[in-house]
Design a protein around this motif. Structure first.
Motif, PDB file in Angstrom:
ATOM      1  N   LEU A 134     -13.704  11.493 -16.608  1.00 43.86           N
ATOM      2  CA  LEU A 134     -13.130  12.517 -17.481  1.00 43.86           C
ATOM      3  C   LEU A 134     -13.323  13.913 -16.881  1.00 43.86           C
ATOM      4  CD1 LEU A 134     -14.282  11.153 -20.958  1.00 43.86           C
ATOM      5  CD2 LEU A 134     -11.975  11.092 -19.987  1.00 43.86           C
ATOM      6  N   ALA A 135     -14.475  14.126 -16.245  1.00 43.40           N
ATOM      7  CA  ALA A 135     -14.734  15.416 -15.604  1.00 43.40           C
ATOM      8  C   ALA A 135     -13.747  15.670 -14.480  1.00 43.40           C
ATOM      9  CB  ALA A 135     -16.160  15.454 -15.072  1.00 43.40           C
ATOM     10  N   ALA A 136     -13.483  14.668 -13.683  1.00 43.96           N
ATOM     11  CA  ALA A 136     -12.545  14.820 -12.570  1.00 43.96           C
ATOM     12  C   ALA A 136     -11.136  15.122 -13.079  1.00 43.96           C
ATOM     13  CB  ALA A 136     -12.543  13.563 -11.714  1.00 43.96           C
ATOM     14  N   HIS A 137     -10.756  14.465 -14.169  1.00 42.47           N
ATOM     15  CA  HIS A 137      -9.424  14.710 -14.736  1.00 42.47           C
ATOM     16  C   HIS A 137      -9.291  16.164 -15.186  1.00 42.47           C
ATOM     17  CE1 HIS A 137      -5.683  13.922 -16.866  1.00 42.47           C
ATOM     18  NE2 HIS A 137      -6.196  14.561 -17.907  1.00 42.47           N
ATOM     19  N   ALA A 138     -10.299  16.677 -15.908  1.00 44.56           N
ATOM     20  CA  ALA A 138     -10.246  18.060 -16.388  1.00 44.56           C
ATOM     21  C   ALA A 138     -10.294  19.044 -15.226  1.00 44.56           C
ATOM     22  CB  ALA A 138     -11.399  18.324 -17.353  1.00 44.56           C
ATOM     23  N   ALA A 139     -11.149  18.780 -14.245  1.00 41.78           N
ATOM     24  CA  ALA A 139     -11.264  19.685 -13.097  1.00 41.78           C
ATOM     25  C   ALA A 139      -9.978  19.699 -12.284  1.00 41.78           C
ATOM     26  CB  ALA A 139     -12.444  19.273 -12.224  1.00 41.78           C
ATOM     27  N   SER A 140      -9.353  18.551 -12.102  1.00 44.08           N
ATOM     28  CA  SER A 140      -8.094  18.494 -11.352  1.00 44.08           C
ATOM     29  C   SER A 140      -6.996  19.277 -12.060  1.00 44.08           C
ATOM     30  CB  SER A 140      -7.654  17.038 -11.169  1.00 44.08           C
ATOM     31  OG  SER A 140      -8.572  16.319 -10.374  1.00 44.08           O
ATOM     32  N   GLU A 141      -6.934  19.133 -13.378  1.00 45.28           N
ATOM     33  CA  GLU A 141      -5.932  19.869 -14.147  1.00 45.28           C
ATOM     34  C   GLU A 141      -6.175  21.373 -14.047  1.00 45.28           C
ATOM     35  OE1 GLU A 141      -4.056  20.009 -18.690  1.00 45.28           O
ATOM     36  OE2 GLU A 141      -5.561  18.490 -18.165  1.00 45.28           O
ATOM     37  N   ALA A 142      -7.449  21.784 -14.129  1.00 47.08           N
ATOM     38  CA  ALA A 142      -7.790  23.205 -14.015  1.00 47.08           C
ATOM     39  C   ALA A 142      -7.415  23.746 -12.636  1.00 47.08           C
ATOM     40  CB  ALA A 142      -9.278  23.410 -14.264  1.00 47.08           C
ATOM     41  N   LEU A 143      -7.687  22.971 -11.598  1.00 48.38           N
ATOM     42  CA  LEU A 143      -7.406  23.407 -10.233  1.00 48.38           C
ATOM     43  C   LEU A 143      -5.908  23.565 -10.000  1.00 48.38           C
ATOM     44  CD1 LEU A 143      -8.626  24.080  -7.491  1.00 48.38           C
ATOM     45  CD2 LEU A 143      -8.529  21.642  -6.925  1.00 48.38           C
ATOM     46  N   GLN A 144      -5.135  22.597 -10.443  1.00 49.78           N
ATOM     47  CA  GLN A 144      -3.677  22.670 -10.276  1.00 49.78           C
ATOM     48  C   GLN A 144      -3.097  23.854 -11.044  1.00 49.78           C
ATOM     49  OE1 GLN A 144      -2.384  18.792 -11.531  1.00 49.78           O
ATOM     50  NE2 GLN A 144      -3.399  17.752  -9.821  1.00 49.78           N
ATOM     51  N   LEU A 145      -3.593  24.069 -12.256  1.00 52.74           N
ATOM     52  CA  LEU A 145      -3.114  25.180 -13.062  1.00 52.74           C
ATOM     53  C   LEU A 145      -3.467  26.518 -12.402  1.00 52.74           C
ATOM     54  CD1 LEU A 145      -1.889  26.254 -15.710  1.00 52.74           C
ATOM     55  CD2 LEU A 145      -4.147  26.018 -16.765  1.00 52.74           C
ATOM     56  N   ALA A 146      -4.684  26.630 -11.913  1.00 58.64           N
ATOM     57  CA  ALA A 146      -5.121  27.872 -11.271  1.00 58.64           C
ATOM     58  C   ALA A 146      -4.260  28.207 -10.067  1.00 58.64           C
ATOM     59  CB  ALA A 146      -6.587  27.760 -10.859  1.00 58.64           C
ATOM     60  N   ARG A 147      -3.932  27.220  -9.275  1.00 57.56           N
ATOM     61  CA  ARG A 147      -3.123  27.476  -8.083  1.00 57.56           C
ATOM     62  C   ARG A 147      -1.676  27.786  -8.443  1.00 57.56           C
ATOM     63  NH1 ARG A 147      -5.639  22.856  -3.927  1.00 57.56           N
ATOM     64  NH2 ARG A 147      -7.595  24.006  -3.518  1.00 57.56           N
ATOM     65  N   ARG A 148      -1.198  27.211  -9.519  1.00 58.33           N
ATOM     66  CA  ARG A 148       0.197  27.475  -9.922  1.00 58.33           C
ATOM     67  C   ARG A 148       0.370  28.894 -10.426  1.00 58.33           C
ATOM     68  NH1 ARG A 148       2.756  27.452 -14.709  1.00 58.33           N
ATOM     69  NH2 ARG A 148       1.054  26.412 -15.820  1.00 58.33           N
ATOM     70  N   ILE A 149      -0.581  29.392 -11.210  1.00 58.66           N
ATOM     71  CA  ILE A 149      -0.415  30.707 -11.826  1.00 58.66           C
ATOM     72  C   ILE A 149      -1.086  31.827 -11.031  1.00 58.66           C
ATOM     73  CG2 ILE A 149      -0.249  29.675 -14.127  1.00 58.66           C
ATOM     74  CD1 ILE A 149      -3.095  30.606 -14.675  1.00 58.66           C
ATOM     75  N   GLY A 150      -1.752  31.474  -9.920  1.00 54.92           N
ATOM     76  CA  GLY A 150      -2.423  32.490  -9.134  1.00 54.92           C
ATOM     77  C   GLY A 150      -3.663  33.029  -9.808  1.00 54.92           C
ATOM     78  N   ALA A 151      -4.593  32.134 -10.162  1.00 52.78           N
ATOM     79  CA  ALA A 151      -5.824  32.520 -10.857  1.00 52.78           C
ATOM     80  C   ALA A 151      -7.033  32.067 -10.043  1.00 52.78           C
ATOM     81  CB  ALA A 151      -5.865  31.910 -12.256  1.00 52.78           C
ATOM     82  N   PRO A 152      -7.389  32.805  -8.987  1.00 54.63           N
ATOM     83  CA  PRO A 152      -8.486  32.369  -8.113  1.00 54.63           C
ATOM     84  C   PRO A 152      -9.831  32.274  -8.812  1.00 54.63           C
ATOM     85  CG  PRO A 152      -7.761  34.599  -7.564  1.00 54.63           C
ATOM     86  CD  PRO A 152      -6.754  34.048  -8.507  1.00 54.63           C
ATOM     87  N   ARG A 153     -10.048  33.081  -9.866  1.00 48.31           N
ATOM     88  CA  ARG A 153     -11.333  32.991 -10.579  1.00 48.31           C
ATOM     89  C   ARG A 153     -11.495  31.626 -11.223  1.00 48.31           C
ATOM     90  NH1 ARG A 153     -12.916  34.729 -15.867  1.00 48.31           N
ATOM     91  NH2 ARG A 153     -10.858  35.635 -16.166  1.00 48.31           N
TER      92      ARG A 153
END
Length: 440
Positions: free
Chosen positions: A391-410
Motif C-alpha cells: 500500500l505504501a508503494a502504491h501511494a508513493a508511486s501515485e505521489a511521484l507521478q503526480l509531482a512530476r506531471r505538475i512540476g512539484a519538486p517538493r
C-alpha cells in the motif's frame, strides 16, 4: 572576515554594484549636502578587505547608496549595522518595505544562491517575528510628491491579473512564474517611485505581500530556500506597513513551515508562538495552531501537540463576522485531518494517524493537486509505519507521478526521502516498480 564575505560586499552584490558604482553613489550623497567625498574604488576595497572603518558621516552616505534605512546606521558598530550581517534579515523601519522587496527580488532572480555569505539565521528570523509581535507598523502615508501618478485602473489590473495567475491549475502555474515575478517587480517600483494617495498605497502594499508570498512558495517548492525566506520577509514588511496582523501572520506561518521542513523546529516553534500573539481570524489561528502541532510533534512534545491540535480544530469550526483571509481560504477539514495524522505519526500513534490521513485524502477537492501529492506521500509514510509496503508503494508511486506531471519538486522530494525505508521490502509487490521509477 574576507573581502568576499564582508557585509558591505554582500550589500553591494545584492544591488549589482561594483566598487566604482558604490563610490560614485557615496560621492553623490555627499554632493546632495553640498559636500565632497574622496571615496573611490580603492577606499571601498580598504573597507571590505583591510578592515578599515569609514567615518561616521561616510557611513550615512553608504546607507543611502545601498538604499538602506538611515536609522540603521551605528558608526560604533561598523560593519554589524549593515542588515546583511544580522542573519540576512532587513529590520523594520519607516523605509524598510522597499529595501526588503528589492533585496528579495535580487535574490530570487539569481540562478544560483550565494553560499559564502547569504545564510539567514533562524535566530534573526525569530527576532524579526518578536519585533512584529510587539510593535505596530508605522501608519502608511500618501506619497504625493515626485514620480508619476499611480491610477486606480493600473492597480486594479495588477490585482486582477495577479490573482488570475495564482488561480491557475497547479500544472499550468509552473508556466507563468516569470509573469508573477514581473508583477512583483512592477509593484515594488510603483511603491518606491510612484505618486499615490494612502488608499492606493495600502492596495499596493497588500498586493506586494500577496505576490511576495506567491513567489516565495514557488521558490520554496524548487528548493531555493534563501530566496523563499527573503520573499516571505519582504511580504512581512509589506503587511507590517499596512498594520494587518493576519496578513503578517501569514508570512510568519510560512516562514515557520519552511523552518520545520528544514528540521529547524526550535525556530519554527518560536516564530509560530510570536505569530499567534496577534493573529485574529479563527481560520488563520487554526492554521497556525496546526503548524505548531506539527513542529511540536517532531520534538516529541506530546501534551503540547495535543493542545495545539485541539486549538486548531476549535478555531476551524469557529465563526467570525470578518471576511476569510485569502491566504488561508484553502484551509479545510482535509488539511486538519491529514496534518493531525502526520503529527500523531511522529508521536508514534500509527494506527490513528493512518486513519486520519486516509480521511483527509478522501476529503481533499480535486483542484488541489500539489496538496494531494504531499498527502499521498504522508499516506505512504503511514503505511510504512504499519509495515504495509504494498500500500505504501502504491501511494508513493501515485505521489511521484503526480509531482512530476505538475512540476512539484517538493512533493517529489518527500517521496525520495521515503525510499530508504522501502529497502527492506524490495520483493514486496509494487516496491521494485517504485524504486525503478524514482531512479529514472
Amino acid at each position: 572576515m574576507t573581502e568576499h564575505t564582508h557585509p558591505l560586499a554582500y550589500r553591494r552584490s545584492l544591488k549589482g554594484q561594483t566598487r566604482v558604482d558604490l563610490a560614485n553613489l557615496i560621492c553623490a550623497a555627499a554632493q546632495r549636502r553640498g559636500l565632497r567625498s574622496g571615496t573611490d574604488k580603492h577606499r571601498v576595497r580598504k573597507w571590505e578587505a583591510l578592515g578599515v572603518t569609514p567615518e561616521a558621516e561616510t557611513q550615512v552616505y553608504i546607507a543611502e547608496a545601498l538604499q538602506l534605512p538611515v536609522e540603521l546606521v551605528d558608526p560604533d558598530d561598523w560593519p554589524n549595522w549593515l542588515a546583511g550581517s544580522d542573519g540576512g534579515v532587513v529590520p523594520f523601519g519607516p523605509s524598510s518595505t522597499v529595501t526588503a522587496l528589492r533585496e528579495a527580488l535580487i535574490t530570487a532572480m539569481e540562478r544560483l544562491e550565494r553560499r559564502a555569505f547569504l545564510t539567514i539565521s533562524g535566530t534573526a528570523i525569530t527576532a524579526l517575528a518578536a519585533a512584529w509581535a510587539t510593535g505596530r507598523g508605522t501608519p502608511l502615508a500618501a506619497q504625493m510628491e515626485g514620480g508619476k501618478l499611480v491610477g486606480d485602473d493600473m492597480v486594479t489590473l495588477l490585482e486582477n491579473t495577479s490573482r488570475q495567475l495564482n488561480s491557475l491549475a497547479t500544472d499550468q502555474r509552473q508556466h507563468v512564474s516569470a509573469l508573477v515575478d514581473a508583477h512583483l517587480a512592477t509593484v515594488t517600483d510603483l511603491i518606491a517611485h510612484g505618486r499615490y494617495d494612502r488608499a492606493t498605497g495600502l492596495r499596493l502594499h497588500n498586493l506586494a505581500a500577496f505576490l511576495a508570498q506567491t513567489v516565495a512558495w514557488s521558490r520554496f517548492d524548487h528548493g531555493q530556500h534563501t530566496a523563499a525566506t527573503k520573499l516571505w520577509i519582504a511580504g512581512l514588511h509589506s503587511a507590517h506597513a499596512t498594520n494587518d496582523p493576519d496578513l503578517g501572520a501569514a508570512m510568519l506561518g510560512d516562514l515557520a513551515y519552511q523552518a520545520a521542513w528544514r528540521k529547524d523546529h526550535t525556530t519554527a516553534t518560536g516564530i509560530l508562538q510570536h505569530a499567534l500573539t496577534r493573529t485574529e481570524h479563527p481560520a488563520a489561528r487554526s492554521l497556525l495552531h496546526l503548524r505548531l502541532a506539527r513542529t511540536l510533534a517532531a520534538q516529541n512534545e506530546k501534551r503540547a501537540t495535543l493542545r495545539a491540535l485541539a486549538a486548531a480544530e476549535h478555531h476551524l469550526g469557529a465563526t467570525s463576522g470578518r471576511p476569510l483571509p485569502a491566504w488561508c481560504a484553502w484551509m479545510s477539514e482535509a488539511d486538519l485531518a491529514v496534518d493531525s495524522g502526520q503529527a500523531l505519526l511522529d508521536l508514534g500513534d500509527t494506527r490513528r494517524a493512518h486513519q486520519l490521513i486516509a480521511e483527509g485524502q478522501a476529503l481533499l477537492p480535486p483542484a488541489r493537486d500539489k496538496t494531494r501529492g504531499v498527502f499521498l506521500a504522508y499516506q505512504a509514510a503511514s503505511h510504512l509505519g504499519l509495515k504495509e509496503p504494498e500500500l505504501a508503494a502504491h501511494a508513493a508511486s501515485e505521489a511521484l507521478q503526480l509531482a512530476r506531471r505538475i512540476g512539484a519538486p517538493r512533493c517529489e522530494y518527500l517521496v525520495q526521502e521515503l525510499l530508504p525505508d522501502f529497502q527492506p521490502y524490495q520483493h514486496a509487490p509494487g516496491v521494485p516498480e517504485l524504486l525503478a521509477v524514482a531512479a529514472a
